[in-house]
Design a protein around this motif. Structure first.
Motif, PDB file in Angstrom:
ATOM      1  N   ALA A  10       0.833  -1.213  -0.056  1.00 23.50           N
ATOM      2  CA  ALA A  10       0.071   0.054   0.182  1.00 23.50           C
ATOM      3  C   ALA A  10       0.838   1.251   0.138  1.00 23.50           C
ATOM      4  O   ALA A  10       2.091   1.358   0.562  1.00 23.50           O
ATOM      5  CB  ALA A  10      -0.900  -0.087   1.280  1.00 23.50           C
ATOM      6  N   ARG A  11       0.231   2.294  -0.799  1.00 20.66           N
ATOM      7  CA  ARG A  11       1.224   3.558  -0.891  1.00 20.66           C
ATOM      8  C   ARG A  11      -0.035   4.515  -0.903  1.00 20.66           C
ATOM      9  O   ARG A  11      -1.044   4.539  -1.323  1.00 20.66           O
ATOM     10  CB  ARG A  11       2.026   3.529  -2.135  1.00 20.66           C
ATOM     11  CG  ARG A  11       3.095   2.861  -2.410  1.00 20.66           C
ATOM     12  CD  ARG A  11       3.693   2.997  -3.687  1.00 20.66           C
ATOM     13  NE  ARG A  11       5.196   2.330  -3.568  1.00 20.66           N
ATOM     14  CZ  ARG A  11       6.027   2.826  -3.086  1.00 20.66           C
ATOM     15  NH1 ARG A  11       6.349   4.270  -2.670  1.00 20.66           N
ATOM     16  NH2 ARG A  11       7.497   2.157  -2.957  1.00 20.66           N
ATOM     17  N   ILE A  12       0.572   5.755  -0.301  1.00 20.79           N
ATOM     18  CA  ILE A  12      -0.168   6.931  -0.157  1.00 20.79           C
ATOM     19  C   ILE A  12       0.343   7.945  -1.131  1.00 20.79           C
ATOM     20  O   ILE A  12       1.283   8.249  -1.106  1.00 20.79           O
ATOM     21  CB  ILE A  12      -0.088   7.631   1.263  1.00 20.79           C
ATOM     22  CG1 ILE A  12      -0.558   6.572   2.419  1.00 20.79           C
ATOM     23  CG2 ILE A  12      -0.825   8.902   1.330  1.00 20.79           C
ATOM     24  CD1 ILE A  12      -0.160   7.121   3.810  1.00 20.79           C
ATOM     25  N   PRO A  13      -0.644   8.405  -2.046  1.00 14.51           N
ATOM     26  CA  PRO A  13      -0.352   9.339  -2.969  1.00 14.51           C
ATOM     27  C   PRO A  13       0.035  10.550  -2.537  1.00 14.51           C
ATOM     28  O   PRO A  13      -0.591  11.143  -1.828  1.00 14.51           O
ATOM     29  CB  PRO A  13      -1.435   9.498  -3.992  1.00 14.51           C
ATOM     30  CG  PRO A  13      -2.272   8.290  -3.753  1.00 14.51           C
ATOM     31  CD  PRO A  13      -2.213   7.849  -2.211  1.00 14.51           C
ATOM     32  N   VAL A  14       1.148  11.170  -3.093  1.00 16.95           N
ATOM     33  CA  VAL A  14       1.628  12.375  -2.590  1.00 16.95           C
ATOM     34  C   VAL A  14       2.240  13.259  -3.597  1.00 16.95           C
ATOM     35  O   VAL A  14       3.410  12.826  -4.196  1.00 16.95           O
ATOM     36  CB  VAL A  14       2.868  12.418  -1.332  1.00 16.95           C
ATOM     37  CG1 VAL A  14       3.262  13.963  -1.234  1.00 16.95           C
ATOM     38  CG2 VAL A  14       2.101  11.580  -0.242  1.00 16.95           C
ATOM     39  N   GLY A  15       1.665  14.217  -4.179  1.00 17.56           N
ATOM     40  CA  GLY A  15       2.120  15.168  -5.435  1.00 17.56           C
ATOM     41  C   GLY A  15       2.133  13.854  -6.701  1.00 17.56           C
ATOM     42  O   GLY A  15       1.212  13.216  -6.806  1.00 17.56           O
ATOM     43  N   ASN A  16       3.293  14.083  -7.493  1.00 16.53           N
ATOM     44  CA  ASN A  16       3.803  12.969  -8.315  1.00 16.53           C
ATOM     45  C   ASN A  16       4.073  11.774  -7.988  1.00 16.53           C
ATOM     46  O   ASN A  16       4.601  10.867  -8.787  1.00 16.53           O
ATOM     47  CB  ASN A  16       4.891  14.019  -9.411  1.00 16.53           C
ATOM     48  CG  ASN A  16       4.095  15.046  -9.976  1.00 16.53           C
ATOM     49  OD1 ASN A  16       2.921  15.073 -10.340  1.00 16.53           O
ATOM     50  ND2 ASN A  16       5.023  15.950 -10.209  1.00 16.53           N
ATOM     51  N   GLY A  17       4.261  11.601  -6.701  1.00 14.20           N
ATOM     52  CA  GLY A  17       4.739  10.168  -5.940  1.00 14.20           C
ATOM     53  C   GLY A  17       3.720   9.730  -4.928  1.00 14.20           C
ATOM     54  O   GLY A  17       2.924   9.781  -5.155  1.00 14.20           O
ATOM     55  N   SER A  18       4.712   8.958  -4.106  1.00  7.05           N
ATOM     56  CA  SER A  18       4.055   8.164  -3.155  1.00  7.05           C
ATOM     57  C   SER A  18       4.799   7.602  -2.000  1.00  7.05           C
ATOM     58  O   SER A  18       6.011   7.825  -2.118  1.00  7.05           O
ATOM     59  CB  SER A  18       3.197   7.072  -3.808  1.00  7.05           C
ATOM     60  OG  SER A  18       4.136   6.062  -4.134  1.00  7.05           O
ATOM     61  N   LEU A  19       4.363   7.607  -0.847  1.00 13.59           N
ATOM     62  CA  LEU A  19       4.881   7.140   0.102  1.00 13.59           C
ATOM     63  C   LEU A  19       4.365   5.878   0.640  1.00 13.59           C
ATOM     64  O   LEU A  19       3.125   5.404   0.418  1.00 13.59           O
ATOM     65  CB  LEU A  19       4.724   7.929   1.486  1.00 13.59           C
ATOM     66  CG  LEU A  19       5.072   9.575   1.134  1.00 13.59           C
ATOM     67  CD1 LEU A  19       4.784  10.400   2.493  1.00 13.59           C
ATOM     68  CD2 LEU A  19       6.527   9.458   0.941  1.00 13.59           C
ATOM     69  N   LEU A  20       5.343   5.050   1.215  1.00 17.03           N
ATOM     70  CA  LEU A  20       4.898   3.615   1.751  1.00 17.03           C
ATOM     71  C   LEU A  20       3.943   3.813   2.917  1.00 17.03           C
ATOM     72  O   LEU A  20       4.411   4.361   3.864  1.00 17.03           O
ATOM     73  CB  LEU A  20       6.162   2.677   2.117  1.00 17.03           C
ATOM     74  CG  LEU A  20       6.981   2.008   1.026  1.00 17.03           C
ATOM     75  CD1 LEU A  20       8.083   1.511   1.499  1.00 17.03           C
ATOM     76  CD2 LEU A  20       5.961   0.904   0.269  1.00 17.03           C
TER      77      LEU A  20
END
Length: 227
Positions: A10-20
């Motif tokens: 699972a990842r959390i979308p942040v801007g143009n990327g994502s965080l685990l």
């Protein structure tokens, strides 16, 4: 198994990327543990252990994630160390509380212990840097070693009740934040920025608590039969 697979992917979308997601959750547990430590609550230790387990999987990136992910062996190794020292701290604080006292009574470490802490930080960093480099840790390797040694020292200091352990965390964050940003662990880096400010608050809270602790006074009358 479906839940574990979701947690790892699972990842959390942040801007143009994502965080685990597990990186974020692991750091939240770490922050809760720090808050509990500031309040001198025994539950701070088991809560911290949960966060350590999650972050261990994060910093061994190529084993639990993409093959191209950076391995921060110092960051990963310190999660293992955290778990071991946290078990010690958990038992120590719980035993103190069960005997009718506070979980821990803040106290200054003293000049000798302070010199020992500074020496341990410097010598430990120099000793572990070549080992971490040989094992393939992320550059600059000395920064990874510094965060590992400092984290070990700070966690031990918390278990002992030394007020200075909060300042050791500040020293860890000053080096660890740029390292985490450069390695792409943005959730941990941002959390460490916030955590750095939090540790300063914790230092003053413990220092004030240390001044407020009243010395124990013997209230029992002497037994005349023992004269």
């Amino acid at each position: 198994m479906d839940f574990l697979q979701w947690l790892f992917e699972a990842r959390i979308p942040v801007g143009n990327g994502s965080l685990l997601l597990r990186e974020v959750v692991g750091n939240v547990f770490g922050l809760l543990s720090a808050f509990g430590g500031m309040r001198r609550r025994v539950w701070a230790w088991p809560v911290g252990i949960i966060g350590n387990v999650l972050l261990l999987t994060v910093f061994l990136g190529s084993l639990f994630g993409a093959a191209s992910a950076a391995n921060l062996l110092g960051q990963a190794g310190r999660q293992v160390m955290f778990i071991a020292v946290s078990i010690y701290g958990w038992r120590r604080w719980r035993a103190s509380r069960d005997h009718g006292g506070q979980a821990v009574e803040p106290r200054w470490a003293g000049t000798r212990a302070r010199l020992g802490m500074v020496s341990f930080m410097i010598v430990g960093t120099f000793a572990l840097t070549p080992l971490f480099r040989m094992l393939g840790s992320y550059e600059p390797v000395w920064a990874d070693a510094w965060t590992f040694v400092g984290s070990l020292l700070a966690t031990y200091g918390m278990a002992k009740g030394w007020v200075e352990f909060w300042l050791v965390w500040v020293a860890v964050d000053i080096v660890g934040v740029p390292l985490l940003f450069s390695a792409g662990y943005y959730a941990s880096a941002f959390m460490y920025v916030f955590y750095g400010a939090f540790t300063l608050v914790g230092f003053f809270v413990w220092a004030r608590a240390q001044r407020a602790e009243k010395p124990r006074i013997e209230t029992l009358l002497p037994d005349p039969t023992l004269r």
